[in-house]
Design an enzyme around this catalytic site. Sequence first.
Site, PDB file in Angstrom:
ATOM      1  N   SER A   8       0.950  -1.359  -0.094  1.00  0.00           N
ATOM      2  CA  SER A   8      -0.136  -0.049   0.004  1.00  0.00           C
ATOM      3  C   SER A   8       0.969   1.178  -0.037  1.00  0.00           C
ATOM      4  O   SER A   8       1.448   1.412   1.107  1.00  0.00           O
ATOM      5  CB  SER A   8      -0.862  -0.096   1.269  1.00  0.00           C
ATOM      6  OG  SER A   8      -1.294   1.225   1.362  1.00  0.00           O
ATOM      7  N   HIS A  33      -1.362  -1.196  -4.299  1.00  0.00           N
ATOM      8  CA  HIS A  33      -2.390  -0.620  -3.460  1.00  0.00           C
ATOM      9  C   HIS A  33      -2.555   0.669  -3.323  1.00  0.00           C
ATOM     10  O   HIS A  33      -1.436   1.132  -2.867  1.00  0.00           O
ATOM     11  CB  HIS A  33      -2.581  -1.639  -2.256  1.00  0.00           C
ATOM     12  CG  HIS A  33      -3.864  -1.285  -1.599  1.00  0.00           C
ATOM     13  ND1 HIS A  33      -5.248  -1.869  -2.255  1.00  0.00           N
ATOM     14  CD2 HIS A  33      -4.364  -0.514  -0.651  1.00  0.00           C
ATOM     15  CE1 HIS A  33      -6.127  -1.654  -1.321  1.00  0.00           C
ATOM     16  NE2 HIS A  33      -5.774  -0.768  -0.321  1.00  0.00           N
ATOM     17  N   ASP A  35      -4.699   4.114  -1.797  1.00  0.00           N
ATOM     18  CA  ASP A  35      -5.792   4.430  -0.978  1.00  0.00           C
ATOM     19  C   ASP A  35      -6.090   5.579  -1.188  1.00  0.00           C
ATOM     20  O   ASP A  35      -5.414   6.571  -1.018  1.00  0.00           O
ATOM     21  CB  ASP A  35      -5.051   4.036   0.422  1.00  0.00           C
ATOM     22  CG  ASP A  35      -5.264   2.626   0.855  1.00  0.00           C
ATOM     23  OD1 ASP A  35      -6.183   1.825   0.817  1.00  0.00           O
ATOM     24  OD2 ASP A  35      -4.059   2.275   1.272  1.00  0.00           O
ATOM     25  N   MET A  37      -8.677   8.500   0.127  1.00  0.00           N
ATOM     26  CA  MET A  37      -9.590   9.170   1.186  1.00  0.00           C
ATOM     27  C   MET A  37     -10.090  10.595   0.994  1.00  0.00           C
ATOM     28  O   MET A  37      -9.092  11.428   0.479  1.00  0.00           O
ATOM     29  CB  MET A  37      -8.735   9.042   2.269  1.00  0.00           C
ATOM     30  CG  MET A  37      -8.088   7.663   2.488  1.00  0.00           C
ATOM     31  SD  MET A  37      -6.967   7.573   4.082  1.00  0.00           S
ATOM     32  CE  MET A  37      -6.316   6.092   4.064  1.00  0.00           C
ATOM     33  N   HIS A  66      -8.381   1.537  -4.128  1.00  0.00           N
ATOM     34  CA  HIS A  66      -9.421   1.536  -2.903  1.00  0.00           C
ATOM     35  C   HIS A  66     -10.024   2.824  -2.440  1.00  0.00           C
ATOM     36  O   HIS A  66      -9.482   3.698  -2.198  1.00  0.00           O
ATOM     37  CB  HIS A  66      -8.594   0.787  -1.705  1.00  0.00           C
ATOM     38  CG  HIS A  66      -9.386   0.700  -0.520  1.00  0.00           C
ATOM     39  ND1 HIS A  66      -8.922   0.376   0.649  1.00  0.00           N
ATOM     40  CD2 HIS A  66     -10.796   0.579  -0.270  1.00  0.00           C
ATOM     41  CE1 HIS A  66      -9.834   0.171   1.378  1.00  0.00           C
ATOM     42  NE2 HIS A  66     -10.955   0.494   0.935  1.00  0.00           N
ATOM     43  N   MET A  68     -11.945   5.101  -0.403  1.00  0.00           N
ATOM     44  CA  MET A  68     -12.722   5.239   0.873  1.00  0.00           C
ATOM     45  C   MET A  68     -13.122   6.828   0.724  1.00  0.00           C
ATOM     46  O   MET A  68     -12.689   7.803   1.507  1.00  0.00           O
ATOM     47  CB  MET A  68     -11.617   5.029   1.894  1.00  0.00           C
ATOM     48  CG  MET A  68     -11.096   3.664   2.007  1.00  0.00           C
ATOM     49  SD  MET A  68      -9.611   3.651   3.163  1.00  0.00           S
ATOM     50  CE  MET A  68      -8.566   3.790   1.469  1.00  0.00           C
ATOM     51  N   MET A 137     -11.706  -5.271   5.207  1.00  0.00           N
ATOM     52  CA  MET A 137     -11.073  -4.497   5.966  1.00  0.00           C
ATOM     53  C   MET A 137     -10.918  -5.047   7.322  1.00  0.00           C
ATOM     54  O   MET A 137     -12.092  -5.582   7.890  1.00  0.00           O
ATOM     55  CB  MET A 137     -11.922  -3.081   6.174  1.00  0.00           C
ATOM     56  CG  MET A 137     -11.995  -2.163   4.942  1.00  0.00           C
ATOM     57  SD  MET A 137     -10.070  -1.851   4.034  1.00  0.00           S
ATOM     58  CE  MET A 137      -9.363  -0.978   5.468  1.00  0.00           C
ATOM     59  N   ASP A 175      -7.093  -6.336   3.892  1.00  0.00           N
ATOM     60  CA  ASP A 175      -6.511  -4.945   4.059  1.00  0.00           C
ATOM     61  C   ASP A 175      -6.718  -4.416   5.289  1.00  0.00           C
ATOM     62  O   ASP A 175      -7.716  -4.119   5.938  1.00  0.00           O
ATOM     63  CB  ASP A 175      -7.313  -3.917   2.857  1.00  0.00           C
ATOM     64  CG  ASP A 175      -6.683  -2.626   2.965  1.00  0.00           C
ATOM     65  OD1 ASP A 175      -5.536  -2.308   3.393  1.00  0.00           O
ATOM     66  OD2 ASP A 175      -7.429  -1.739   2.326  1.00  0.00           O
TER      67      ASP A 175
HETATM   68  C1  DX5 Z   1      -6.438   1.724   5.543  1.00  0.00           C
HETATM   69  C2  DX5 Z   1      -5.927   1.490   4.082  1.00  0.00           C
HETATM   70  C3  DX5 Z   1      -5.152   0.226   4.124  1.00  0.00           C
HETATM   71  C4  DX5 Z   1      -3.749   0.798   4.703  1.00  0.00           C
HETATM   72  C5  DX5 Z   1      -2.906  -0.375   5.139  1.00  0.00           C
HETATM   73  O1  DX5 Z   1      -7.390   2.731   5.664  1.00  0.00           O
HETATM   74  O2  DX5 Z   1      -7.054   0.862   3.306  1.00  0.00           O
HETATM   75  O3  DX5 Z   1      -4.777  -0.028   2.555  1.00  0.00           O
HETATM   76  O4  DX5 Z   1      -2.962   1.478   3.947  1.00  0.00           O
HETATM   77  O5  DX5 Z   1      -1.814  -0.163   5.842  1.00  0.00           O
HETATM   78  P1  DX5 Z   1      -1.143  -1.064   6.925  1.00  0.00           P
HETATM   79  O6  DX5 Z   1      -0.690  -2.369   6.197  1.00  0.00           O
HETATM   80  O7  DX5 Z   1      -0.064  -0.314   7.536  1.00  0.00           O
HETATM   81  O8  DX5 Z   1      -2.320  -1.514   7.875  1.00  0.00           O
HETATM   82 ZN    ZN Z   2      -6.820   0.105   1.550  1.00  0.00          ZN
END
Ligand code: DX5
Ligand code: ZN
Length: 219
Positions: A8, A33, A35, A37, A66, A68, A137, A175
């Site tokens: 990620s 990956h 992320d 947000m 991903h 969010m 998650m 994840d």
């Molecule tokens: C959390 C993200 C994850 C995050 C995982 O909101 O969706 O993808 O980056 O990070 P680690 O592996 O450090 O928990």
């Molecule tokens: Zn993620």
Amino acid sequence: MTVRVAPSLLACDLGRVAEEVASVVAGGADLLHFDVMDGVFVPNLSFGPALCATVRRLTTLPLDVHLMVTNPDALIEPFAEAGANRLSVHVEAVTHLHRTVTRIREVGLAPGVALNPLTPPAALEECWPYVDFIVIMTVNPGFGGQRFIPEMLDKVRRLAALRSARRPAVELVVDGGVELENATELRSIGVDVLVAGTTVFRAADRRATMAALRGEVRV
Ligand code: DX5
Ligand code: ZN
């Protein structure tokens, strides 16, 4: 089929993003990956299509985006144009999920749906025919570096059983809080993709760590 590892990029040093991407690509990452947000669906902001397009120029690995965010529909075309390959949306965020996942497929991306820790597997009941993957998650989304919620192991097991019954071709992605200590169990359950931010980017030897997450070597 061996499990795949998706570092990620939330956990990488963004000031050196080209080197960070090159390092995990050279170390044997299977996909990346990404992320996204919006500060509303989750209490944090990250990055968007512009950085995705930059990463696209750095690697040919599949980019697993991903979302969010509260309004993922507005981001489907921008991420398709930015070179994403896979796009997941949260079932908790989307009202017209059929329309959303159908649109993701129409623009040429693999659609996935993500479930927050306490969203039950039953929320997926009608989704199986329409998605290529499920993101389970195992932390509350919003931040990297959180601890894996132990009760989620049982949920992953139940989703694996449901997947076998409903549509075996659907991939299970885990994840949040993935580390060497829980990867063995997740592999044995039949998880297809392990997302790992902190575990990969904080590792002294990223190649060995990704190999260990896949169960190829011990570290
Ligand atoms: C959390 C993200 C994850 C995050 C995982 O909101 O969706 O993808 O980056 O990070 P680690 O592996 O450090 O928990
Ligand atoms: Zn993620």
